[in-house]
Design a protein around this motif. Structure first.
Motif, PDB file in Angstrom:
ATOM      1  N   ASP A  84       0.821  -1.213   0.000  1.00 22.89           N
ATOM      2  CA  ASP A  84       0.000   0.000   0.000  1.00 22.89           C
ATOM      3  C   ASP A  84       0.853   1.261   0.000  1.00 22.89           C
ATOM      4  OD1 ASP A  84       1.015  -0.388   2.499  1.00 22.89           O
ATOM      5  OD2 ASP A  84      -0.910  -0.317   3.543  1.00 22.89           O
ATOM      6  N   SER A  85       2.078   1.117  -0.427  1.00 21.06           N
ATOM      7  CA  SER A  85       2.983   2.261  -0.438  1.00 21.06           C
ATOM      8  C   SER A  85       2.649   3.201  -1.591  1.00 21.06           C
ATOM      9  CB  SER A  85       4.425   1.766  -0.584  1.00 21.06           C
ATOM     10  OG  SER A  85       5.297   2.854  -0.729  1.00 21.06           O
ATOM     11  N   ASP A  86       2.752   4.484  -1.328  1.00 22.75           N
ATOM     12  CA  ASP A  86       2.550   5.498  -2.369  1.00 22.75           C
ATOM     13  C   ASP A  86       3.882   6.109  -2.795  1.00 22.75           C
ATOM     14  OD1 ASP A  86      -0.178   5.151  -2.407  1.00 22.75           O
ATOM     15  OD2 ASP A  86      -0.536   6.655  -0.846  1.00 22.75           O
ATOM     16  N   GLU A  87       4.953   5.325  -2.649  1.00 21.11           N
ATOM     17  CA  GLU A  87       6.286   5.840  -2.982  1.00 21.11           C
ATOM     18  C   GLU A  87       6.365   6.229  -4.451  1.00 21.11           C
ATOM     19  OE1 GLU A  87       9.911   3.918  -1.800  1.00 21.11           O
ATOM     20  OE2 GLU A  87       8.826   2.824  -0.245  1.00 21.11           O
ATOM     21  N   VAL A  88       7.217   7.169  -4.715  1.00 13.97           N
ATOM     22  CA  VAL A  88       7.518   7.561  -6.083  1.00 13.97           C
ATOM     23  C   VAL A  88       9.032   7.472  -6.219  1.00 13.97           C
ATOM     24  CG1 VAL A  88       7.437   9.420  -7.765  1.00 13.97           C
ATOM     25  CG2 VAL A  88       5.527   9.088  -6.184  1.00 13.97           C
ATOM     26  N   LEU A  89       9.485   6.824  -7.280  1.00 16.63           N
ATOM     27  CA  LEU A  89      10.929   6.695  -7.480  1.00 16.63           C
ATOM     28  C   LEU A  89      11.480   7.981  -8.064  1.00 16.63           C
ATOM     29  CD1 LEU A  89      11.219   3.106  -8.971  1.00 16.63           C
ATOM     30  CD2 LEU A  89      11.326   3.810  -6.583  1.00 16.63           C
ATOM     31  N   ASP A  90      12.575   8.444  -7.490  1.00 13.23           N
ATOM     32  CA  ASP A  90      13.160   9.669  -8.033  1.00 13.23           C
ATOM     33  C   ASP A  90      13.960   9.367  -9.294  1.00 13.23           C
ATOM     34  OD1 ASP A  90      15.823   8.944  -7.367  1.00 13.23           O
ATOM     35  OD2 ASP A  90      15.645   9.840  -5.377  1.00 13.23           O
ATOM     36  N   SER A  91      14.282  10.390 -10.020  1.00  9.80           N
ATOM     37  CA  SER A  91      14.942  10.226 -11.314  1.00  9.80           C
ATOM     38  C   SER A  91      16.319   9.586 -11.191  1.00  9.80           C
ATOM     39  CB  SER A  91      15.039  11.571 -12.031  1.00  9.80           C
ATOM     40  OG  SER A  91      15.795  12.484 -11.265  1.00  9.80           O
ATOM     41  N   THR A  92      16.999   9.762 -10.050  1.00  9.27           N
ATOM     42  CA  THR A  92      18.320   9.146  -9.860  1.00  9.27           C
ATOM     43  C   THR A  92      18.217   7.630  -9.871  1.00  9.27           C
ATOM     44  OG1 THR A  92      18.963  11.039  -8.506  1.00  9.27           O
ATOM     45  CG2 THR A  92      20.349   9.083  -8.353  1.00  9.27           C
ATOM     46  N   VAL A  93      17.208   7.094  -9.178  1.00  9.03           N
ATOM     47  CA  VAL A  93      17.003   5.642  -9.139  1.00  9.03           C
ATOM     48  C   VAL A  93      16.676   5.146 -10.542  1.00  9.03           C
ATOM     49  CG1 VAL A  93      15.525   3.794  -8.237  1.00  9.03           C
ATOM     50  CG2 VAL A  93      16.265   5.638  -6.721  1.00  9.03           C
ATOM     51  N   LYS A  94      15.833   5.866 -11.263  1.00 12.74           N
ATOM     52  CA  LYS A  94      15.467   5.462 -12.618  1.00 12.74           C
ATOM     53  C   LYS A  94      16.682   5.484 -13.552  1.00 12.74           C
ATOM     54  CE  LYS A  94      10.697   7.039 -12.175  1.00 12.74           C
ATOM     55  NZ  LYS A  94       9.676   7.980 -12.649  1.00 12.74           N
ATOM     56  N   GLU A  95      17.542   6.463 -13.382  1.00 17.81           N
ATOM     57  CA  GLU A  95      18.767   6.520 -14.191  1.00 17.81           C
ATOM     58  C   GLU A  95      19.693   5.353 -13.868  1.00 17.81           C
ATOM     59  OE1 GLU A  95      20.622  10.378 -13.824  1.00 17.81           O
ATOM     60  OE2 GLU A  95      18.784  11.393 -14.479  1.00 17.81           O
ATOM     61  N   GLU A  96      19.770   4.985 -12.586  1.00 17.48           N
ATOM     62  CA  GLU A  96      20.584   3.827 -12.192  1.00 17.48           C
ATOM     63  C   GLU A  96      20.041   2.553 -12.834  1.00 17.48           C
ATOM     64  OE1 GLU A  96      20.660   3.826  -7.908  1.00 17.48           O
ATOM     65  OE2 GLU A  96      21.884   5.649  -7.825  1.00 17.48           O
ATOM     66  N   PHE A  97      18.703   2.437 -12.874  1.00 24.67           N
ATOM     67  CA  PHE A  97      18.098   1.287 -13.542  1.00 24.67           C
ATOM     68  C   PHE A  97      18.459   1.267 -15.021  1.00 24.67           C
ATOM     69  CE2 PHE A  97      14.316   1.034 -10.367  1.00 24.67           C
ATOM     70  CZ  PHE A  97      15.100   0.328  -9.482  1.00 24.67           C
ATOM     71  N   GLU A  98      18.396   2.427 -15.662  1.00 25.87           N
ATOM     72  CA  GLU A  98      18.732   2.512 -17.087  1.00 25.87           C
ATOM     73  C   GLU A  98      20.189   2.115 -17.323  1.00 25.87           C
ATOM     74  OE1 GLU A  98      17.012   3.119 -19.946  1.00 25.87           O
ATOM     75  OE2 GLU A  98      15.166   3.131 -18.774  1.00 25.87           O
ATOM     76  N   ASP A  99      21.089   2.560 -16.435  1.00 29.28           N
ATOM     77  CA  ASP A  99      22.504   2.200 -16.567  1.00 29.28           C
ATOM     78  C   ASP A  99      22.703   0.697 -16.405  1.00 29.28           C
ATOM     79  OD1 ASP A  99      23.090   4.868 -16.925  1.00 29.28           O
ATOM     80  OD2 ASP A  99      23.814   5.192 -14.875  1.00 29.28           O
ATOM     81  N   LYS A 100      22.038   0.131 -15.394  1.00 29.69           N
ATOM     82  CA  LYS A 100      22.149  -1.309 -15.149  1.00 29.69           C
ATOM     83  C   LYS A 100      21.536  -2.087 -16.306  1.00 29.69           C
ATOM     84  CE  LYS A 100      22.292  -3.963 -11.026  1.00 29.69           C
ATOM     85  NZ  LYS A 100      21.932  -4.128  -9.652  1.00 29.69           N
ATOM     86  N   LEU A 101      20.389  -1.615 -16.779  1.00 25.39           N
ATOM     87  CA  LEU A 101      19.731  -2.266 -17.903  1.00 25.39           C
ATOM     88  C   LEU A 101      20.623  -2.235 -19.140  1.00 25.39           C
ATOM     89  CD1 LEU A 101      17.059  -3.532 -19.049  1.00 25.39           C
ATOM     90  CD2 LEU A 101      16.637  -1.249 -19.963  1.00 25.39           C
ATOM     91  N   TYR A 102      21.287  -1.113 -19.376  1.00 29.79           N
ATOM     92  CA  TYR A 102      22.151  -0.997 -20.545  1.00 29.79           C
ATOM     93  C   TYR A 102      23.244  -2.068 -20.523  1.00 29.79           C
ATOM     94  CZ  TYR A 102      25.502   0.667 -23.946  1.00 29.79           C
ATOM     95  OH  TYR A 102      26.367   0.724 -25.001  1.00 29.79           O
ATOM     96  N   GLU A 103      23.841  -2.277 -19.351  1.00 32.01           N
ATOM     97  CA  GLU A 103      24.891  -3.300 -19.240  1.00 32.01           C
ATOM     98  C   GLU A 103      24.322  -4.698 -19.512  1.00 32.01           C
ATOM     99  OE1 GLU A 103      28.171  -2.791 -19.056  1.00 32.01           O
ATOM    100  OE2 GLU A 103      27.656  -0.669 -19.167  1.00 32.01           O
ATOM    101  N   LEU A 104      23.140  -4.997 -18.958  1.00 32.46           N
ATOM    102  CA  LEU A 104      22.494  -6.285 -19.212  1.00 32.46           C
ATOM    103  C   LEU A 104      22.157  -6.425 -20.691  1.00 32.46           C
ATOM    104  CD1 LEU A 104      19.974  -6.397 -16.202  1.00 32.46           C
ATOM    105  CD2 LEU A 104      22.027  -7.803 -16.472  1.00 32.46           C
ATOM    106  N   TRP A 105      21.610  -5.356 -21.271  1.00 32.16           N
ATOM    107  CA  TRP A 105      21.215  -5.364 -22.674  1.00 32.16           C
ATOM    108  C   TRP A 105      22.417  -5.577 -23.585  1.00 32.16           C
ATOM    109  CZ3 TRP A 105      22.663  -1.834 -26.480  1.00 32.16           C
ATOM    110  CH2 TRP A 105      21.990  -1.940 -27.689  1.00 32.16           C
ATOM    111  N   LYS A 106      23.515  -4.897 -23.272  1.00 28.25           N
ATOM    112  CA  LYS A 106      24.726  -5.003 -24.090  1.00 28.25           C
ATOM    113  C   LYS A 106      25.215  -6.459 -24.122  1.00 28.25           C
ATOM    114  CE  LYS A 106      28.453  -3.002 -22.641  1.00 28.25           C
ATOM    115  NZ  LYS A 106      29.463  -2.076 -22.159  1.00 28.25           N
ATOM    116  N   ASP A 107      25.251  -7.104 -22.959  1.00 26.91           N
ATOM    117  CA  ASP A 107      25.677  -8.504 -22.886  1.00 26.91           C
ATOM    118  C   ASP A 107      24.701  -9.420 -23.627  1.00 26.91           C
ATOM    119  OD1 ASP A 107      27.831  -7.688 -21.350  1.00 26.91           O
ATOM    120  OD2 ASP A 107      26.940  -8.306 -19.443  1.00 26.91           O
ATOM    121  N   GLU A 108      23.401  -9.172 -23.436  1.00 25.65           N
ATOM    122  CA  GLU A 108      22.388 -10.001 -24.084  1.00 25.65           C
ATOM    123  C   GLU A 108      22.411  -9.816 -25.599  1.00 25.65           C
ATOM    124  OE1 GLU A 108      19.303 -12.865 -24.209  1.00 25.65           O
ATOM    125  OE2 GLU A 108      20.755 -12.344 -22.650  1.00 25.65           O
TER     126      GLU A 108
END
Length: 190
Positions: A80-104
């Protein structure tokens, strides 16, 4: 069981991708992960080229949470959390995703290359057998008309082979993975 390629999942993804940013909270009990709140993101990867596929990929600051996320989504309770992710966390996800994507992507291109090489070998073998059979017919023929006809057939078969080989080789450049955000959330481990 619903998989990422199931028609209902594809329909849901198509519908949900047209709406605003999705967010959910999941509560789980997992002794293997320290209690806490772990933000995550889910992306859809669409594979193109010789091999086409779709795959859901989870990203989190905690690799154990990312590895178990789809299990959590299936078995967990709604939070029931109403948390909102800040843009820094989203950018970290994008960076991590990029590394996974590059390998895949590298793996996808290698697999595509291997499949194309196997198809080329099979095609060469098949056409070589056809050309050998035509050559035997030419050797055993006594009629000049038949010999000319078989030479033309041999040239046509060779051209056909080259065309198919060129087509196969061009497919190798189409191997790609497109990624699309499905949504964000937080896993609350108790």
């Amino acid at each position: 069981m619903l998989t990422p390629v199931h028609p209902l999942v594809k329909l849901a993804v198509a519908y949900l991708s047209s709406t605003d940013e999705l967010f959910t909270t999941i509560k789980v009990k997992d002794a293997a992960v320290a209690p806490g709140k772990y933000p995550f993101a889910v992306y859809l990867w669409e594979y193109s080229g010789v091999l086409t596929n779709q795959k859901l990929t989870a990203v989190s600051e905690n690799d154990a949470v990312a590895a178990k996320l789809f299990e959590y989504l299936k078995d967990g309770d709604s939070g029931d959390s109403d948390e909102v992710l800040d843009s820094t966390v989203k950018e970290e996800f994008e960076d991590k995703l990029y590394e996974l994507w590059k390998d895949e992507l590298e793996h996808h291109k290698k697999k595509t290359h291997d499949i194309i090489e196997a198809r080329i070998a099979s095609l060469n073998q098949n056409y070589q057998s056809r050309l050998t059979a035509i050559d035997k017919l030419i050797e055993s023929s006594t009629s000049n008309e038949i010999i000319d006809m078989r030479y033309k057939e041999s040239k046509n078969v060779s051209r056909e082979l080259e065309s198919k080989l060129e087509e196969l080789r061009s497919l190798e450049t189409t191997a790609d993975i497109e990624k699309r955000l499905i949504g964000y959330g937080v896993v609350e481990v108790e």
